[in-house]
Design an enzyme around this catalytic site. Structure first.
Site, PDB file in Angstrom:
ATOM      1  N   GLY A 148       0.836  -1.197   0.000  1.00  0.00           N
ATOM      2  CA  GLY A 148       0.000   0.000   0.000  1.00  0.00           C
ATOM      3  C   GLY A 148       0.871   1.247   0.000  1.00  0.00           C
TER       4      GLY A 148
ATOM      5  N   GLN B 256       2.836  10.021   1.075  1.00  0.00           N
ATOM      6  CA  GLN B 256       4.130   9.332   1.192  1.00  0.00           C
ATOM      7  C   GLN B 256       5.066   9.646   0.030  1.00  0.00           C
ATOM      8  OE1 GLN B 256       2.138   5.295   2.041  1.00  0.00           O
ATOM      9  NE2 GLN B 256       4.056   5.188   3.170  1.00  0.00           N
TER      10      GLN B 256
ATOM     11  N   CYS C 228       5.520   0.121   7.252  1.00  0.00           N
ATOM     12  CA  CYS C 228       5.191   1.297   6.451  1.00  0.00           C
ATOM     13  C   CYS C 228       6.420   1.713   5.662  1.00  0.00           C
ATOM     14  CB  CYS C 228       4.739   2.440   7.369  1.00  0.00           C
ATOM     15  SG  CYS C 228       4.279   3.926   6.474  1.00  0.00           S
ATOM     16  N   LEU C 229       6.226   1.981   4.381  1.00  0.00           N
ATOM     17  CA  LEU C 229       7.350   2.406   3.544  1.00  0.00           C
ATOM     18  C   LEU C 229       7.946   3.730   4.023  1.00  0.00           C
ATOM     19  CD1 LEU C 229       6.005   1.354   0.048  1.00  0.00           C
ATOM     20  CD2 LEU C 229       8.046   0.459   1.198  1.00  0.00           C
TER      21      LEU C 229
ATOM     22  N   HIS D  88      -4.893   1.734   7.385  1.00  0.00           N
ATOM     23  CA  HIS D  88      -3.515   2.245   7.494  1.00  0.00           C
ATOM     24  C   HIS D  88      -3.272   3.367   6.469  1.00  0.00           C
ATOM     25  CE1 HIS D  88       1.015   1.611   7.853  1.00  0.00           C
ATOM     26  NE2 HIS D  88       0.903   2.332   6.749  1.00  0.00           N
ATOM     27  N   GLU D  89      -3.671   3.120   5.220  1.00  0.00           N
ATOM     28  CA  GLU D  89      -3.447   4.120   4.162  1.00  0.00           C
ATOM     29  C   GLU D  89      -4.326   5.338   4.375  1.00  0.00           C
ATOM     30  OE1 GLU D  89      -0.897   3.707   2.527  1.00  0.00           O
ATOM     31  OE2 GLU D  89      -0.625   1.581   2.931  1.00  0.00           O
TER      32      GLU D  89
ATOM     33  N   HIS E 263      -2.846   7.883   6.585  1.00  0.00           N
ATOM     34  CA  HIS E 263      -1.865   8.781   5.960  1.00  0.00           C
ATOM     35  C   HIS E 263      -2.534  10.048   5.423  1.00  0.00           C
ATOM     36  CE1 HIS E 263       1.873   6.576   6.192  1.00  0.00           C
ATOM     37  NE2 HIS E 263       1.347   5.487   5.652  1.00  0.00           N
TER      38      HIS E 263
HETATM   39  C1  QAP Z   1       0.794  -0.841   4.986  1.00  0.00           C
HETATM   40  O1  QAP Z   1       2.947  -1.112   4.135  1.00  0.00           O
HETATM   41  C2  QAP Z   1       0.482  -2.119   5.708  1.00  0.00           C
HETATM   42  O2  QAP Z   1       9.608  -1.556   6.708  1.00  0.00           O
HETATM   43  C3  QAP Z   1       1.615  -1.010   3.747  1.00  0.00           C
HETATM   44  O3  QAP Z   1      11.647  -2.044   5.034  1.00  0.00           O
HETATM   45  C4  QAP Z   1       1.468  -3.042   6.003  1.00  0.00           C
HETATM   46  O4  QAP Z   1       3.664  -1.857   2.171  1.00  0.00           O
HETATM   47  C5  QAP Z   1      -0.778  -2.375   6.106  1.00  0.00           C
HETATM   48  C6  QAP Z   1       7.718  -2.070   3.649  1.00  0.00           C
HETATM   49  C7  QAP Z   1       1.165  -4.217   6.679  1.00  0.00           C
HETATM   50  C8  QAP Z   1      -1.084  -3.545   6.761  1.00  0.00           C
HETATM   51  C9  QAP Z   1      -0.121  -4.488   7.036  1.00  0.00           C
HETATM   52  C10 QAP Z   1       8.026  -1.822   4.967  1.00  0.00           C
HETATM   53  C11 QAP Z   1       8.774  -2.329   2.773  1.00  0.00           C
HETATM   54  C12 QAP Z   1       6.351  -2.072   3.136  1.00  0.00           C
HETATM   55  C13 QAP Z   1       9.333  -1.811   5.420  1.00  0.00           C
HETATM   56  C14 QAP Z   1       3.922  -1.566   3.296  1.00  0.00           C
HETATM   57  C15 QAP Z   1      10.376  -2.066   4.536  1.00  0.00           C
HETATM   58  C16 QAP Z   1      10.092  -2.326   3.216  1.00  0.00           C
HETATM   59  C17 QAP Z   1       5.290  -1.643   3.847  1.00  0.00           C
HETATM   60 CO    CO Z   2       2.220   3.594   5.656  1.00  0.00          CO
END
Ligand code: QAP
Ligand code: CO
Length: 201
Positions: free
Chosen positions: A64, A69, A125-126, A167-168, A171
């Site tokens: 996401g 972001q 989270c990215l 989550h999104e 943001h």
């Molecule tokens: C949000 O997050 C989410 O730490 C999206 O080093 C995540 O795509 C909602 C990511 C999980 C619900 C469950 C995170 C990539 C990606 C990192 C993501 C990283 C590389 C996170």
């Molecule tokens: Co995020």
């Protein structure tokens, strides 16, 4: 493609992540703290932004990505919780990742309602790379949103899809998942992240 949104079924038939890699802003960038503005213009520029955000998300890789972001304070996010990512070793020994089974989703001007139940899910989270923690959210939601042509849709979501939408959507209101944790965990993980970030810089 199993998108439930008709216009995307057509647009994303044979989809491949193509587009610009956008810069991802990390915590505590000011743009992540702002309340984003509603999207008002449904034009070619909006479509291009959506495609570039999807490409950026797939390459990251993530499931996401919200517009703030990538430094754009507008109420939209992209998502794909279904795609597969396979490690392949080429004959010359180089390693690559092959992505397949895309199911891109785009939510513009989303409104969440009918929050029901509770679910604990480990989020990342990215914008806070390297930090993962369990967050408590509603298990089931209804989300109203627009597609990139401005048509309105309603989707019922459970489990990971529901968690990811919440989550999104946070943001868009200037909230990162760290702020959904207990004060103790939040302070600990924030310090950990900022320390790592400082080291890298
Ligand atoms: C949000 O997050 C989410 O730490 C999206 O080093 C995540 O795509 C909602 C990511 C999980 C619900 C469950 C995170 C990539 C990606 C990192 C993501 C990283 C590389 C996170
Ligand atoms: Co995020």
């Amino acid at each position: 493609m199993k998108s439930t949104i008709p216009i995307y079924q057509e647009a994303f038939n044979d989809y491949r992540p193509e587009g610009e890699d956008l810069k991802i802003y990390t915590y505590p960038s000011p743009v992540l703290k702002k309340i984003a503005e509603p999207v008002e213009r449904f034009d070619g520029e909006l479509k291009e932004l959506c495609l570039n955000m999807l490409a950026t998300m797939y390459r990251a890789p993530g499931i996401g990505l919200a517009a703030p972001q990538v430094g754009i304070s507008q109420r939209l996010f992209v998502m794909d919780i279904d795609y597969k990512r396979e490690k392949v070793t080429r004959s010359d020994g180089t390693v690559e990742f092959e992505l397949s089974e895309f199911n891109p989703l785009i939510f513009i001007n989303p409104i969440i309602e009918n929050k029901k139940g509770e679910i604990l899910y480990q989020e990342g989270c990215l914008s806070v790379p390297g930090i993962y923690e369990d967050v408590k959210r509603a298990e089931s939601i209804t989300v109203h949103f627009q597609d990139w042509e401005g048509n309105e849709h309603t989707l019922n979501a459970q489990e990971l899809l529901s968690v990811c939408i919440q989550h999104e959507n946070d943001h868009l209101d200037g909230i990162v998942f760290l702020e959904r944790l207990s004060l103790i965990k939040r302070n600990l993980l924030t310090k950990k992240f900022l320390k790592k970030k400082k080291k890298k810089a």
